[in-house]
Design a protein around this motif. Structure first.
Motif, PDB file in Angstrom:
ATOM      1  N   ARG A 238      48.021  92.141  -1.456  1.00 57.18           N
ATOM      2  CA  ARG A 238      48.270  93.534  -1.088  1.00 57.18           C
ATOM      3  C   ARG A 238      48.505  93.647   0.412  1.00 57.18           C
ATOM      4  NH1 ARG A 238      47.054  97.595  -4.231  1.00 57.18           N
ATOM      5  NH2 ARG A 238      46.200  98.781  -2.496  1.00 57.18           N
ATOM      6  N   HIS A 246      47.794 102.070   5.914  1.00 57.25           N
ATOM      7  CA  HIS A 246      48.908 102.699   5.233  1.00 57.25           C
ATOM      8  C   HIS A 246      49.632 103.713   6.123  1.00 57.25           C
ATOM      9  CE1 HIS A 246      48.192 100.705   1.565  1.00 57.25           C
ATOM     10  NE2 HIS A 246      46.978 101.197   1.417  1.00 57.25           N
ATOM     11  N   ALA A 247      50.941 103.814   5.911  1.00 50.30           N
ATOM     12  CA  ALA A 247      51.781 104.697   6.725  1.00 50.30           C
ATOM     13  C   ALA A 247      51.833 106.104   6.140  1.00 50.30           C
ATOM     14  CB  ALA A 247      53.188 104.128   6.789  1.00 50.30           C
ATOM     15  N   PHE A 248      51.503 106.239   4.873  1.00 52.41           N
ATOM     16  CA  PHE A 248      51.623 107.519   4.170  1.00 52.41           C
ATOM     17  C   PHE A 248      53.045 108.073   4.264  1.00 52.41           C
ATOM     18  CE2 PHE A 248      47.059 107.109   4.414  1.00 52.41           C
ATOM     19  CZ  PHE A 248      46.666 107.545   3.165  1.00 52.41           C
ATOM     20  N   ASP A 249      54.017 107.172   4.091  1.00 55.78           N
ATOM     21  CA  ASP A 249      55.400 107.595   3.911  1.00 55.78           C
ATOM     22  C   ASP A 249      56.064 106.643   2.914  1.00 55.78           C
ATOM     23  OD1 ASP A 249      56.192 105.241   5.185  1.00 55.78           O
ATOM     24  OD2 ASP A 249      56.305 106.214   7.129  1.00 55.78           O
ATOM     25  N   PHE A 250      57.378 106.794   2.717  1.00 52.29           N
ATOM     26  CA  PHE A 250      58.031 105.999   1.676  1.00 52.29           C
ATOM     27  C   PHE A 250      58.774 104.779   2.216  1.00 52.29           C
ATOM     28  CE2 PHE A 250      57.351 109.967  -0.658  1.00 52.29           C
ATOM     29  CZ  PHE A 250      56.705 109.437  -1.758  1.00 52.29           C
ATOM     30  N   VAL A 251      58.483 104.405   3.451  1.00 53.98           N
ATOM     31  CA  VAL A 251      59.050 103.170   3.975  1.00 53.98           C
ATOM     32  C   VAL A 251      58.293 101.997   3.337  1.00 53.98           C
ATOM     33  CG1 VAL A 251      59.396 101.819   6.068  1.00 53.98           C
ATOM     34  CG2 VAL A 251      59.702 104.299   6.110  1.00 53.98           C
ATOM     35  N   SER A 252      59.000 100.910   3.040  1.00 52.75           N
ATOM     36  CA  SER A 252      58.330  99.718   2.491  1.00 52.75           C
ATOM     37  C   SER A 252      57.208  99.307   3.426  1.00 52.75           C
ATOM     38  CB  SER A 252      59.288  98.520   2.406  1.00 52.75           C
ATOM     39  OG  SER A 252      60.447  98.839   1.735  1.00 52.75           O
ATOM     40  N   GLU A 253      56.023  99.149   2.888  1.00 50.10           N
ATOM     41  CA  GLU A 253      54.937  98.733   3.771  1.00 50.10           C
ATOM     42  C   GLU A 253      54.204  97.509   3.252  1.00 50.10           C
ATOM     43  OE1 GLU A 253      52.384 102.554   2.175  1.00 50.10           O
ATOM     44  OE2 GLU A 253      52.290 101.977   4.271  1.00 50.10           O
ATOM     45  N   PHE A 254      54.161  97.336   1.933  1.00 51.73           N
ATOM     46  CA  PHE A 254      53.573  96.111   1.410  1.00 51.73           C
ATOM     47  C   PHE A 254      54.567  94.973   1.624  1.00 51.73           C
ATOM     48  CE2 PHE A 254      51.275  99.364  -1.013  1.00 51.73           C
ATOM     49  CZ  PHE A 254      49.972  98.909  -0.883  1.00 51.73           C
ATOM     50  N   VAL A 256      55.260  92.545  -0.240  1.00 48.04           N
ATOM     51  CA  VAL A 256      56.050  92.249  -1.428  1.00 48.04           C
ATOM     52  C   VAL A 256      57.263  93.172  -1.525  1.00 48.04           C
ATOM     53  CG1 VAL A 256      54.712  93.735  -2.998  1.00 48.04           C
ATOM     54  CG2 VAL A 256      55.936  91.758  -3.905  1.00 48.04           C
ATOM     55  N   GLU A 257      57.124  94.401  -1.000  1.00 42.74           N
ATOM     56  CA  GLU A 257      58.254  95.334  -1.026  1.00 42.74           C
ATOM     57  C   GLU A 257      59.381  94.860  -0.115  1.00 42.74           C
ATOM     58  OE1 GLU A 257      56.470  99.720  -1.738  1.00 42.74           O
ATOM     59  OE2 GLU A 257      55.745  98.768   0.094  1.00 42.74           O
TER      60      GLU A 257
ATOM     61  N   GLY B  20      45.358 111.206   3.677  1.00 40.92           N
ATOM     62  CA  GLY B  20      46.309 110.728   4.679  1.00 40.92           C
ATOM     63  C   GLY B  20      46.213 111.465   6.000  1.00 40.92           C
ATOM     64  N   LEU B 121      52.016 112.555   1.248  1.00 46.16           N
ATOM     65  CA  LEU B 121      51.598 111.561   0.258  1.00 46.16           C
ATOM     66  C   LEU B 121      50.184 111.882  -0.198  1.00 46.16           C
ATOM     67  CD1 LEU B 121      54.105 109.784   0.782  1.00 46.16           C
ATOM     68  CD2 LEU B 121      52.573 107.821   0.666  1.00 46.16           C
ATOM     69  N   LEU B 179      46.206  97.546  -7.587  1.00 44.62           N
ATOM     70  CA  LEU B 179      47.400  96.901  -8.134  1.00 44.62           C
ATOM     71  C   LEU B 179      47.625  95.557  -7.452  1.00 44.62           C
ATOM     72  CD1 LEU B 179      47.907  99.739  -9.249  1.00 44.62           C
ATOM     73  CD2 LEU B 179      50.330  99.454  -8.733  1.00 44.62           C
ATOM     74  N   ALA B 181      50.411  92.349  -6.538  1.00 42.38           N
ATOM     75  CA  ALA B 181      51.754  92.349  -5.955  1.00 42.38           C
ATOM     76  C   ALA B 181      52.832  92.621  -7.012  1.00 42.38           C
ATOM     77  CB  ALA B 181      52.019  91.014  -5.262  1.00 42.38           C
ATOM     78  N   ILE B 184      52.981  96.375  -7.849  1.00 40.70           N
ATOM     79  CA  ILE B 184      53.581  97.085  -6.708  1.00 40.70           C
ATOM     80  C   ILE B 184      55.090  96.835  -6.704  1.00 40.70           C
ATOM     81  CG2 ILE B 184      53.715  97.209  -4.183  1.00 40.70           C
ATOM     82  CD1 ILE B 184      50.724  96.452  -4.090  1.00 40.70           C
ATOM     83  N   ALA B 185      55.477  95.589  -6.982  1.00 46.72           N
ATOM     84  CA  ALA B 185      56.898  95.233  -6.977  1.00 46.72           C
ATOM     85  C   ALA B 185      57.663  96.031  -8.036  1.00 46.72           C
ATOM     86  CB  ALA B 185      57.066  93.734  -7.208  1.00 46.72           C
ATOM     87  N   GLU B 188      58.119  99.471  -6.831  1.00 46.84           N
ATOM     88  CA  GLU B 188      59.121  99.548  -5.762  1.00 46.84           C
ATOM     89  C   GLU B 188      60.539  99.481  -6.329  1.00 46.84           C
ATOM     90  OE1 GLU B 188      59.067 100.461  -2.865  1.00 46.84           O
ATOM     91  OE2 GLU B 188      60.754  99.580  -1.778  1.00 46.84           O
ATOM     92  N   ILE B 195      65.881 106.231  -5.186  1.00 45.84           N
ATOM     93  CA  ILE B 195      66.356 106.512  -3.829  1.00 45.84           C
ATOM     94  C   ILE B 195      67.834 106.126  -3.681  1.00 45.84           C
ATOM     95  CG2 ILE B 195      66.052 105.798  -1.404  1.00 45.84           C
ATOM     96  CD1 ILE B 195      62.991 105.701  -2.021  1.00 45.84           C
ATOM     97  N   LYS B 281      53.324 105.669  -5.616  1.00 48.30           N
ATOM     98  CA  LYS B 281      52.754 105.348  -4.302  1.00 48.30           C
ATOM     99  C   LYS B 281      51.227 105.537  -4.326  1.00 48.30           C
ATOM    100  CE  LYS B 281      54.271 103.957  -0.308  1.00 48.30           C
ATOM    101  NZ  LYS B 281      55.074 102.740  -0.165  1.00 48.30           N
ATOM    102  N   TYR B 285      48.545 102.560  -3.443  1.00 50.19           N
ATOM    103  CA  TYR B 285      47.533 102.683  -2.385  1.00 50.19           C
ATOM    104  C   TYR B 285      46.105 102.489  -2.907  1.00 50.19           C
ATOM    105  CZ  TYR B 285      50.563 104.466   1.392  1.00 50.19           C
ATOM    106  OH  TYR B 285      51.485 104.605   2.389  1.00 50.19           O
TER     107      TYR B 285
END
Lengths: 374, 374
Positions: A238, A246-254, A256-257, B20, B121, B179, B181, B184-185, B188, B195, B281, B285
């Protein structure tokens, strides 16, 4: 000399009839060879590539002449399991592919336009027929072995059924005699993502304006099925990328993403969306029966413990079908955390198995030849 | 009376602070109740829904007043495991959802426009806080149990950590404390498909012009992860739809393909793309630790043999974490071919377990109450 040929192309002239009933007027086959064909032509090994592979199976000159690594460098090369100092290795880009062999990105001679989805659907058996014609042209009557993993393994199995008299041995790794519903479903998700991309334009996109988003998503889905759940956990867990929380937005942050997004982008640079449709469909259609006759090649069938795309249970189905026809075979389930990708990554165990198997095939062939002489 | 309330809405006034860091000015909670709250309010069971669920957990009047079935009719109803003739069942649409509770499809009071991706979020813990405020309003100080599967199970676990003093028991089915990886994958991939759909428009699509293709593809991927490989093979195998042989074109022809496409289309009719992003999301998290104190609810943790999304190994992680804190718990792995969806489909075994567990909780509570009185 045991050198790599670099990219070559063979033109097969005349009508090439396909399993679906349609024909192609002439087929180009892009291929490479590694090593030297023996004077009596008895040391040839055909390697068949998987969905996203190509003819460049081992290190050698690429399209620009500069030396570049191959996708199976761990197994194919001088002194390796598939020893290019002893065997003459042939690898061709598959029919319907996007690396030089005729496919949906080629020009339809009748219209002068790119085929797109007007290109006929091809089957694994069609791919194998093209490979057989290539061997004809290279003067190879009979192979020592045909080898492949995943979709390459399907081709190897198809060889056994279609040309049992033309190969001593078949090596089928991480493959299946037929896809189950889940694998077809994952393929259909990938195809749906490509077709839904507005740039797909019914398959008639310009080569420099691919449906990149759709193809990238298809690759992301595929990529998940190539890795194992445990392997992904170990590799990524993770972990977040470049941040503590966590960023609390929808940008890839993990991690694996971003890894998946990167794999998707990279794939788009080297692969073609239409070809993705044709390759996945060829796999979906594949539904193999073992050779019917008694003169059968010998088989090495391997599976990998963590491969859940084509799990060991499916390899066992191949083995059962072959045994029911009295085939001589070796089956090995190789312990690996790498999932389906293990056939590309497991060097040591896989190399030892394939190397020893080929040695045995060669020794038996030589013994028979000696007997015939004496 | 043991009747269904039909859809209701509670307005929580004032600033509602989120994990958040941001706040919402007022939250609407859409909920339903089934059965009757006892005079001393001690028979309440909170059911938490999963990603695509809603407050309509059991048969009762829908939005138009007409009676319609609930998503857990096999377990929640008069005489069933979660017996609405004895228990007062509450189920709320989650925060961030698309069935009446405040979410990205709601109007931002500051701008008068639909929130879209400007909605903050939310976490599983935020969902639970909203549920706690709902119980306050309903006069329920302490629950008999909080119950949920999948994302609902995460909420149940979050209840145990956040409000251990407010529930006697926690029932967490087919869920995980975090979760891996792979999960999460897959999430995503679904988000990427949404998106990438041009109609997504950065989340600012009109409610009647959803990014339908992207949302359908997200659902298709999700759906595969909810079924088991064997279950899919049994249900669909390689059967073709409405035909005997392959079509050699790109129209869906395997039954599993048209089934998935249908699931995708149906989902788009009842779900919202932005909400899909928020829900996945929130799950990504979620990273749960067991309650820290000694006054802890009792737990029933269940997993299903063929669930590969949240496999038994992950349920065992929950169990180990709870045991390390001295929790009292029951753990059962239920044999089922239905994959992750088993928590929605396995009536008999799951019902027997949950029914007996609730009986025991109730009996112990009554015994304690008697002791206090005597």
């Amino acid at each position: 000399m045991s050198e790599a040929s670099g990219p070559r192309t063979l033109r097969i002239e005349g009508a090439f009839r396909l399993a679906g009933g349609r024909s192609l007027e002439g087929v180009d086959v892009a291929y490479e060879t590694f090593g030297t064909l023996s004077p009596n032509g008895d040391n040839a090994v055909l390697v068949c590539h998987a969905l996203s592979g190509d003819a460049h199976v081992a290190t050698g000159p690429g399209l620009d002449g500069a030396t570049c690594p191959g996708w199976w460098d761990s197994l194919v090369g001088p002194g390796l399991a598939i020893d290019t100092a002893r065997y003459f290795v042939v690898c061709a880009n598959v029919l319907g592919g996007c690396s030089g062999t005729t496919g949906p990105g080629s020009i339809d001679p009748e219209t002068g336009n790119r085929w797109g989805l007007r290109f006929p659907l091809v089957t694994i058996e069609d791919m194998v027929d093209v490979e057989a014609r290539l061997l004809d042209a290279l003067g190879i009557e009979r192979l020592l072995a045909v080898v492949g993993g995943s979709m390459g393994g399907m081709q190897a199995l198809a060889w056994a059924r279609r040309y049992p008299e033309r190969t001593d041995a078949v090596i089928a790794a991480a493959t299946t005699s037929r896809l189950g519903a889940q694998a077809i479903a994952f393929n259909e998700v990938g195809r749906s993502a490509i077709i839904a991309d507005p740039r797909f334009a019914g398959g008639d996109y310009a080569p420099d304006a691919q449906p990149a988003d759709g193809l990238a998503i298809a690759r992301m889905v595929g990529h998940i099925t190539y890795l194992s759940q445990d392997g992904m956990r170990e590799k990524f867990g993770r972990r977040l990328r470049d941040r503590e929380d966590h960023a609390f937005d929808f940008v890839s942050e993990f991690e694996v993403e971003s890894y998946l997004a990167y794999q998707g982008r990279r794939f788009v640079e080297r692969f073609d969306a239409d070809t993705y449709l044709y390759m996945t469909k060829a796999m979906d259609y594949f539904d193999w029966q073992p050779p019917a006759g008694t003169d059968m090649p010998r088989f090495l069938v391997t599976s990998f413990t963590s491969d859940w795309l084509f799990p060991t249970a499916q390899a066992r189905e191949i083995v059962r079908a072959l045994l029911s026809r009295g085939a001589e075979l070796t089956f090995a389930e190789i312990d690996s955390p790498y999932g389906h990708d293990a056939f590309l990554l497991e060097t040591e165990q896989q190399g030892a198995l394939i190397g020893a198997f080929l040695e045995r095939i060669l020794a038996d062939r030589n013994r028979c030849a000696e007997r015939r002489v004496s």
